[in-house]
Design a protein around this motif. Structure first.
Motif, PDB file in Angstrom:
ATOM      1  N   LEU A 133      -3.104  14.036 -13.128  1.00 26.66           N
ATOM      2  CA  LEU A 133      -4.492  13.491 -12.438  1.00 26.66           C
ATOM      3  C   LEU A 133      -4.148  13.157 -10.959  1.00 26.66           C
ATOM      4  CD1 LEU A 133      -7.481  12.986 -12.366  1.00 26.66           C
ATOM      5  CD2 LEU A 133      -7.137  10.779 -13.229  1.00 26.66           C
ATOM      6  N   THR A 134      -4.702  13.605 -10.010  1.00 29.58           N
ATOM      7  CA  THR A 134      -4.578  13.180  -8.567  1.00 29.58           C
ATOM      8  C   THR A 134      -5.583  11.873  -8.524  1.00 29.58           C
ATOM      9  OG1 THR A 134      -4.493  15.373  -7.483  1.00 29.58           O
ATOM     10  CG2 THR A 134      -5.366  13.547  -6.364  1.00 29.58           C
ATOM     11  N   THR A 135      -5.056  10.611  -8.124  1.00 27.70           N
ATOM     12  CA  THR A 135      -5.758   9.521  -8.138  1.00 27.70           C
ATOM     13  C   THR A 135      -5.330   8.548  -7.022  1.00 27.70           C
ATOM     14  OG1 THR A 135      -6.272   7.736  -9.909  1.00 27.70           O
ATOM     15  CG2 THR A 135      -3.975   8.243  -9.693  1.00 27.70           C
ATOM     16  N   ILE A 136      -6.085   7.378  -7.141  1.00 30.28           N
ATOM     17  CA  ILE A 136      -5.639   6.285  -5.927  1.00 30.28           C
ATOM     18  C   ILE A 136      -4.849   5.296  -6.924  1.00 30.28           C
ATOM     19  CG2 ILE A 136      -6.530   4.368  -4.788  1.00 30.28           C
ATOM     20  CD1 ILE A 136      -7.221   6.879  -3.432  1.00 30.28           C
ATOM     21  N   LYS A 137      -3.723   5.075  -6.380  1.00 31.59           N
ATOM     22  CA  LYS A 137      -2.777   4.083  -7.082  1.00 31.59           C
ATOM     23  C   LYS A 137      -2.862   2.706  -6.699  1.00 31.59           C
ATOM     24  CE  LYS A 137       2.227   3.405  -7.623  1.00 31.59           C
ATOM     25  NZ  LYS A 137       2.228   3.635  -9.209  1.00 31.59           N
ATOM     26  N   GLN A 138      -3.300   1.784  -7.549  1.00 32.98           N
ATOM     27  CA  GLN A 138      -3.358   0.299  -6.929  1.00 32.98           C
ATOM     28  C   GLN A 138      -2.021  -0.401  -7.475  1.00 32.98           C
ATOM     29  OE1 GLN A 138      -6.734  -1.698  -8.187  1.00 32.98           O
ATOM     30  NE2 GLN A 138      -7.461  -0.094  -9.557  1.00 32.98           N
ATOM     31  N   PRO A 139      -1.670  -1.192  -6.273  1.00 30.29           N
ATOM     32  CA  PRO A 139      -0.423  -1.940  -6.677  1.00 30.29           C
ATOM     33  C   PRO A 139      -0.620  -2.852  -7.612  1.00 30.29           C
ATOM     34  CG  PRO A 139      -1.480  -2.499  -4.848  1.00 30.29           C
ATOM     35  CD  PRO A 139      -2.618  -1.662  -5.522  1.00 30.29           C
ATOM     36  N   ILE A 140      -0.427  -2.687  -8.716  1.00 30.20           N
ATOM     37  CA  ILE A 140      -0.688  -3.455 -10.129  1.00 30.20           C
ATOM     38  C   ILE A 140       0.522  -4.586  -9.948  1.00 30.20           C
ATOM     39  CG2 ILE A 140      -0.917  -3.767 -12.684  1.00 30.20           C
ATOM     40  CD1 ILE A 140      -3.435  -2.512 -11.236  1.00 30.20           C
ATOM     41  N   LEU A 141       1.670  -4.373 -10.084  1.00 35.48           N
ATOM     42  CA  LEU A 141       2.763  -5.061  -9.956  1.00 35.48           C
ATOM     43  C   LEU A 141       2.607  -6.108  -8.884  1.00 35.48           C
ATOM     44  CD1 LEU A 141       4.984  -5.563 -12.095  1.00 35.48           C
ATOM     45  CD2 LEU A 141       6.498  -4.179 -10.451  1.00 35.48           C
ATOM     46  N   ARG A 142       2.493  -5.527  -7.764  1.00 35.49           N
ATOM     47  CA  ARG A 142       2.341  -6.506  -6.512  1.00 35.49           C
ATOM     48  C   ARG A 142       1.101  -7.418  -6.459  1.00 35.49           C
ATOM     49  NH1 ARG A 142       4.181  -9.483  -4.084  1.00 35.49           N
ATOM     50  NH2 ARG A 142       3.483 -10.317  -1.785  1.00 35.49           N
ATOM     51  N   LEU A 143      -0.010  -6.955  -7.336  1.00 38.21           N
ATOM     52  CA  LEU A 143      -1.114  -7.725  -7.455  1.00 38.21           C
ATOM     53  C   LEU A 143      -0.787  -9.004  -8.245  1.00 38.21           C
ATOM     54  CD1 LEU A 143      -4.054  -7.204  -6.509  1.00 38.21           C
ATOM     55  CD2 LEU A 143      -4.625  -6.022  -8.925  1.00 38.21           C
ATOM     56  N   GLY A 144       0.167  -8.834  -9.412  1.00 39.10           N
ATOM     57  CA  GLY A 144       0.331  -9.972 -10.166  1.00 39.10           C
ATOM     58  C   GLY A 144       1.418 -10.946  -9.558  1.00 39.10           C
ATOM     59  N   GLU A 145       2.275 -10.264  -8.598  1.00 33.28           N
ATOM     60  CA  GLU A 145       3.268 -11.134  -8.020  1.00 33.28           C
ATOM     61  C   GLU A 145       2.501 -11.914  -7.085  1.00 33.28           C
ATOM     62  OE1 GLU A 145       5.744  -8.029  -6.369  1.00 33.28           O
ATOM     63  OE2 GLU A 145       6.743  -7.792  -8.182  1.00 33.28           O
ATOM     64  N   GLN A 146       1.597 -11.183  -6.373  1.00 34.19           N
ATOM     65  CA  GLN A 146       0.840 -11.884  -5.214  1.00 34.19           C
ATOM     66  C   GLN A 146      -0.065 -13.046  -5.691  1.00 34.19           C
ATOM     67  OE1 GLN A 146       1.442 -11.024  -1.728  1.00 34.19           O
ATOM     68  NE2 GLN A 146       0.359 -13.001  -1.609  1.00 34.19           N
ATOM     69  N   ALA A 147      -0.815 -12.785  -6.866  1.00 38.82           N
ATOM     70  CA  ALA A 147      -1.387 -13.697  -7.466  1.00 38.82           C
ATOM     71  C   ALA A 147      -0.866 -14.976  -7.873  1.00 38.82           C
ATOM     72  CB  ALA A 147      -2.397 -13.154  -8.707  1.00 38.82           C
TER      73      ALA A 147
END
Length: 184
Positions: A133-147
């Protein structure tokens, strides 16, 4: 009203990237599969997509409303194939995209031969689907770190001004989309 730090991904940009990708690949009739009552992040994806599509007067966009589930996507596929000329599908999230895969297969349709499909989230199953699947990648790991960083920051400096952070997203091109421009 919203007294607190904000951390989000750039859903608007993600929607724009999907629209650009489908348009650049020759798709003129695109359907967006999303819920009728969209949450703010889903609405931003639609707004970004819609902004690019509106700037291109030759593009027609239909919306098929469904739930944000695999089954919702499967049901939506029946409605999609009843729309003449549609070649591009933007599933507002990957869960819906997975259902669309199954629903199109139920109807004897093939991805990307009959429809190009783009999702949003880059969940782990995307690389295991056939076609991938072609998709938009969200920076999940970075999101957690940043939070975590923002919370620690807030604890250290409680009077610091409110932080608003928007993390970038990126289009990951895989096998579910193809260029349908006529070769002249």
């Amino acid at each position: 009203v919203n007294a607190g730090d904000h951390l989000m991904v750039d859903d608007y940009s993600g929607g724009q990237q999907v629209a650009k990708h489908l348009i650049e690949n020759g798709h003129r009739h695109i359907v967006v599969v999303m819920p009728k009552k969209a949450s703010l992040n889903i609405q931003r994806r639609w707004d970004g997509f819609s902004q690019i599509a509106t700037e291109n007067p030759i593009i027609s966009v239909d919306r098929v409303y469904t739930t944000l589930t695999k089954n919702g996507g499967r049901v939506a596929a029946k409605r999609i194939i009843s729309l003449p000329q549609v070649t591009g599908i933007f599933a507002i999230n990957d869960e819906v995209a997975v259902g669309i895969y199954r629903g199109l297969e139920d109807q004897g349709k093939e991805i990307p031969k009959d429809y190009s499909v783009v999702g949003f989230d880059d969940i782990d199953i995307d690389e295991f689907l056939k076609p991938t699947l072609t998709t938009i990648k969200q920076p999940i790991l970075r999101l957690g770190e940043q939070a975590s960083e923002m919370v620690i920051d807030r604890i250290k400096s409680p009077t610091k001004s409110i932080q608003e952070l928007k993390l970038p997203v990126e289009l990951v091109i895989r096998e579910s989309t193809r260029n349908i421009k006529k070769i002249l």
